[in-house]
Enzyme design. Structure first.
Site, PDB file in Angstrom:
ATOM      1  N   ASP A   1      11.778  37.076  31.114  1.00 18.23           N
ATOM      2  CA  ASP A   1      10.966  35.887  30.899  1.00 18.23           C
ATOM      3  C   ASP A   1      11.202  34.931  32.063  1.00 18.23           C
ATOM      4  O   ASP A   1      12.076  35.136  32.893  1.00 18.23           O
ATOM      5  CB  ASP A   1      11.278  35.241  29.553  1.00 18.23           C
ATOM      6  CG  ASP A   1      12.714  34.748  29.447  1.00 18.23           C
ATOM      7  OD1 ASP A   1      13.390  34.618  30.476  1.00 18.23           O
ATOM      8  OD2 ASP A   1      13.163  34.483  28.317  1.00 18.23           O
TER       9      ASP A   1
ATOM     10  N   ASP B   1       9.417  40.832  21.141  1.00 16.99           N
ATOM     11  CA  ASP B   1      10.863  40.735  21.300  1.00 16.99           C
ATOM     12  C   ASP B   1      11.379  39.684  20.342  1.00 16.99           C
ATOM     13  O   ASP B   1      10.639  38.795  19.915  1.00 16.99           O
ATOM     14  CB  ASP B   1      11.227  40.347  22.732  1.00 16.99           C
ATOM     15  CG  ASP B   1      10.987  38.860  22.994  1.00 16.99           C
ATOM     16  OD1 ASP B   1      11.952  38.076  22.895  1.00 16.99           O
ATOM     17  OD2 ASP B   1       9.834  38.482  23.277  1.00 16.99           O
TER      18      ASP B   1
ATOM     19  N   CYS C   1      18.416  55.254   5.654  1.00 18.41           N
ATOM     20  CA  CYS C   1      18.534  55.103   7.103  1.00 18.41           C
ATOM     21  C   CYS C   1      19.417  56.209   7.662  1.00 18.41           C
ATOM     22  O   CYS C   1      20.478  56.515   7.114  1.00 18.41           O
ATOM     23  CB  CYS C   1      19.124  53.730   7.438  1.00 18.41           C
ATOM     24  SG  CYS C   1      19.404  53.448   9.201  1.00 18.41           S
TER      25      CYS C   1
ATOM     26  N   CYS D   1      20.757  56.141  10.789  1.00 16.59           N
ATOM     27  CA  CYS D   1      21.500  55.691  11.966  1.00 16.59           C
ATOM     28  C   CYS D   1      22.970  56.079  11.844  1.00 16.59           C
ATOM     29  O   CYS D   1      23.470  56.399  10.771  1.00 16.59           O
ATOM     30  CB  CYS D   1      21.339  54.188  12.170  1.00 16.59           C
ATOM     31  SG  CYS D   1      22.393  53.145  11.124  1.00 16.59           S
TER      32      CYS D   1
ATOM     33  N   CYS E   1      24.951  54.113   9.086  1.00 16.82           N
ATOM     34  CA  CYS E   1      24.688  54.494   7.697  1.00 16.82           C
ATOM     35  C   CYS E   1      25.153  55.914   7.383  1.00 16.82           C
ATOM     36  O   CYS E   1      25.482  56.230   6.232  1.00 16.82           O
ATOM     37  CB  CYS E   1      23.196  54.346   7.389  1.00 16.82           C
ATOM     38  SG  CYS E   1      22.642  52.618   7.400  1.00 16.82           S
TER      39      CYS E   1
ATOM     40  N   HIS F   1      23.112  48.991  13.574  1.00 13.84           N
ATOM     41  CA  HIS F   1      22.214  49.275  12.449  1.00 13.84           C
ATOM     42  C   HIS F   1      20.926  48.474  12.557  1.00 13.84           C
ATOM     43  O   HIS F   1      19.829  49.025  12.391  1.00 13.84           O
ATOM     44  CB  HIS F   1      22.881  48.978  11.111  1.00 13.84           C
ATOM     45  CG  HIS F   1      21.884  48.978   9.991  1.00 13.84           C
ATOM     46  ND1 HIS F   1      21.373  50.141   9.446  1.00 13.84           N
ATOM     47  CD2 HIS F   1      21.229  47.954   9.370  1.00 13.84           C
ATOM     48  CE1 HIS F   1      20.468  49.838   8.524  1.00 13.84           C
ATOM     49  NE2 HIS F   1      20.369  48.522   8.457  1.00 13.84           N
TER      50      HIS F   1
END
Length: 389
Positions: free
Chosen positions: A91, A295, A333, A335, A338, A364
């Site tokens: 940015d 974002d 989940c 991931c 998890c 996570h």
């Protein structure tokens, strides 16, 4: 080459596409994790690659103050400096300068401000903000803009919009005159860090590649001014367009109204970037309206405060009721957090103020956001309304 953008599937207003940058391809709609100071807090770059992150966001204001643009440039730009081979967006620093409030003064020429670190005086103009972003070497950079506060009257909102438009013209002029000065065109001792055969998505920059400069639409909460800002920004001409000045304290329903109205006036064949939003539900909602890029600091910031997003709703892992809970954080989940750790252990880490708590929580939340966007893209490709809505 700067960027290429193509839409591959649509479902009502939602679009799934591909954004090709000098540092690899990005499937859209995409959520971009925020790496404010060239770091997504608590997560190393190799893990970000494993999570499937294809584009990161860096902040010009913070990097300008520390370690400084020259340092980053001399070490190969952000790609070499942070050993990140994939795409980066920076940015302009306009929003951060806006948020300094009492520490800045706005004139036609630019913004005088004091560092939040040590109070030292600095000045950003459209030209110097673009020069800084060229030095940082991101694939996509942003025009310098003036973000309207909320609430603001119409006169104030129009003045900031007009100033943003004048600054957009100056940003583009400086960029066109200096775009070949990007650091990836220079020989860097850090080149080996961004050309590993294990990086997958990386592709060499060509001698003809440059950055891409996106324009930013302002206009506060005034839909007429948003329309005018969008149309005049498009007249200036950019390869992509951002919707700025939202998530500054306005009601969420007002945010949606402004986003939906502004999108009507942006080119359908250019990427559309909504800056600084939002919750998992919100990013799904905005993708359904036709936003391509988003974002937000929320997944990482919330993680550091023990707030986790799951398929069953928000979980505040600091609560005592999880102290004996042997189940996974989110049974739906996949991931690494998890799959391996219990809610009881995550709660223990947080209660003990362990650094690992922030790391695992962030992993996570980022995984949840990225998986959500993968699901959205898949739904669009199938021509279905996203099941996440």
């Amino acid at each position: 080459m700067s960027i290429e953008f193509r839409i591959e599937s649509t479902s009502q207003r939602a679009r799934a596409g591909r954004l090709v940058t000098p540092h690899g391809e990005v499937e859209t709609p995409v959520f971009m994790p925020v790496g404010t100071v060239a770091s997504v807090k608590g997560v190393p770059q190799d893990i970000l690659e494993e999570l499937g992150v294809t584009i990161l966001l860096g902040n010009t204001y913070h990097l300008y103050l520390r370690p400084g643009v020259d340092t980053v440039r001399n070490l190969g730009g952000l790609h070499g400096f942070m050993a990140w081979p994939r795409a980066i967006l920076t940015d302009s620093g306009g929003f951060q300068v806006f948020s300094l409030n009492e520490l800045r003064k706005v004139t036609e020429g630019g913004v005088t401000f004091r560092s939040h670190l040590d109070g030292s005086p600095h000045f950003f103009s459209p030209e110097s903000a673009i020069a800084a972003q060229i030095g940082l070497g991101a694939d996509i950079i942003m025009a310098f803009d003036w973000c309207t506060e909320y609430p603001a009257d119409r006169a104030r909102t129009k003045a900031s919009m007009e100033l943003t438009l004048r600054w957009a013209e100056r940003s583009k002029k400086y960029f066109e005159e200096h775009k070949w000065e990007v650091p990836w065109r220079e020989v860097s001792s850090f080149q080996f860090l961004v050309s590993s055969p294990d990086t997958g998505n990386w592709k060499p920059e060509t001698g003809n590649s440059t950055q891409s400069l996106f324009g930013i639409v302002q206009g506060g909460m005034d839909l007429e001014l948003r329309k005018e800002s969008a149309e005049r920004t498009v007249e200036i001409g950019f390869p992509g367009y951002a919707i700025g000045g939202l998530s500054v304290g306005e009601p969420r329903e007002r945010t949606r109204e402004v986003v939906e109205a502004t999108l009507e006036h942006l080119p359908a064949d250019k990427p559309r970037y909504l800056m600084g939003v939002g919750t998992p539900g919100e990013i799904v909602e905005y993708a359904s309206l036709g936003v391509d890029m988003m974002d937000c600091v929320l997944p990482t910031r919330a993680a550091r405060h023990g707030l986790l997003f799951t398929s069953e709703g928000k979980v505040s892992i600091k609560q005592a009721r999880y102290a004996q809970d042997a189940g996974p954080l989110d049974p739906n989940c996949g991931c690494r957090v998890c799959r391996r750790y219990s809610r009881a252990y995550l709660r223990h880490l947080y209660a003990s103020n362990e650094v690992l708590a922030q790391v695992l929580n962030t992993l996570h939340n980022l995984s949840f956001y990225l998986d959500t966007m993968r699901g959205v893209r898949h739904s669009i490709q199938l021509g279905e309304e996203s099941r996440f809505l």
